[in-house]
Design an enzyme around this catalytic site. Structure first.
Site, short mmCIF file in Angstrom:
data_model
loop_
_atom_site.label_atom_id
_atom_site.label_comp_id
_atom_site.label_asym_id
_atom_site.label_seq_id
_atom_site.Cartn_x
_atom_site.Cartn_y
_atom_site.Cartn_z
CB SER A 249 -0.09 -0.49 5.15
OG SER A 249 1.08 -1.21 4.85
CE1 TYR B 153 0.39 1.23 0.04
CE2 TYR B 153 1.83 0.30 1.71
CZ TYR B 153 0.64 0.29 1.03
OH TYR B 153 -0.33 -0.64 1.33
#
Ligand code: NDP
Length: 251
Positions: free
Chosen positions: A141, A154
């Site tokens: 990501s 995350y």
């Protein structure tokens, strides 16, 4: 182009029943591969394989559960007699300030995004090695390289995934297994649609911050999946490649 031909190859795509995983599975099928879509929601998986056609099948998988991972990979290998490509795409996000996050929430994110990828890679390794080599593609990501107030777990998981990618690449290079990461910018999926609902102004900020001036689409994820799954990338390993319309190149 022979370099990008996946005829005869078998791929296992975690979270392949929706979003980016589905887009990548679609690219691999178009390049000739047989694809196993592996996720928890059987209804979603059934409609995904319906859309992907006869070269796709499904297995139940919870990447956070060691026994489930080992069973799902074994079933895929039994079904097709081999495994050549693993895409570690399953992922979740719980958006909260770090001081408000419960341990169980932290563990859910880390167990899914990071530990799950390692469990799948470990389970797939013998079959990839037996096939004479293979490809592992880990989906990171922008949070693999940037921080933000609401993504502590995350970003920790996605940063860790890049380091896992490098270590697996080095460990398994002698087995002719290439391991790379793709770092998507903002791609239009269920996960990012939820983010748009939860975070006011996100849509406008993404458009303003992305040099390409748009959200990524599932079409955008197909090409890089085929490249990293095919002989075209045989000398590429340990890389973390942004797929972001220039997002990470702009100050
Ligand atoms: P989606 O929510 O659309 O898809 C995530 C998939 O993961 C679902 O199909 C879900 O299927 C599966 N999944 C979740 N938890 C598990 C689990 N424990 N075991 C097995 N499968 C699981 O998200 P995206 O397609 O947007 O995201 C895919 C990946 O890309 C994620 O890793 C995400 O972090 C990453 N990413 C996405 C970006 C974006 O803009 N969309 C940007 C950057 C990275 P099921 O519920 O059936 O298990």
């Amino acid at each position: 182009m022979q370099h990008f031909d996946l005829t005869g190859k078998v791929a296992f795509v975690t979270g392949g029943n929706g979003g980016i995983g589905f887009g990548m599975a679609r690219g691999l099928v178009a390049a000739g591969a047989r694809v196993v879509v592996a996720a928890r929601n059987a209804d979603k998986s059934a409609s995904a394989i319906g859309a992907l056609g006869p070269n796709a099948s499904a297995v139940d998988l919870d990447v956070a559960d060691e026994a489930s991972v080992n069973t799902a990979i074994a079933r895929a290998v039994d079904r097709f007699g081999r495994l050549d490509i693993l895409i570690n795409n399953a992922g979740v996000n719980i958006r909260k300030p770090p001081e408000a996050m419960a341990l169980a929430e932290w563990q859910t994110v880390l167990n899914t995004n990071l530990t799950g990828a390692w469990l799948c890679a470990r389970a797939a390794h013998p079959a990839l090695k037996a096939a004479g080599g293979g490809k592992i593609i880990n989906i990171g990501s922008m949070a693999s390289i940037f921080g933000a107030p609401f993504v502590a777990a995350y970003s920790a998981s996605k940063g860790g995934l890049v380091q896992l990618t490098r270590s697996l690449a080095v460990a398994w290079a002698p087995d002719n297994i290439q391991v790379n990461a793709v770092l998507p910018g903002w791609i239009d999926t269920e996960l990012s649609r939820n983010a748009r609902k939860q975070v006011a102004g996100l849509n406008e900020r993404v458009l303003a911050r992305t040099p390409a001036g748009r959200w990524g689409t599932l079409d955008d994820v197909e090409g890089i999946a085929v490249f990293l799954a095919s002989p075209a990338s045989d000398f590429v390993t340990g890389a973390a490649i942004p797929l972001d319309g220039g997002y990470s190149s702009q100050l």
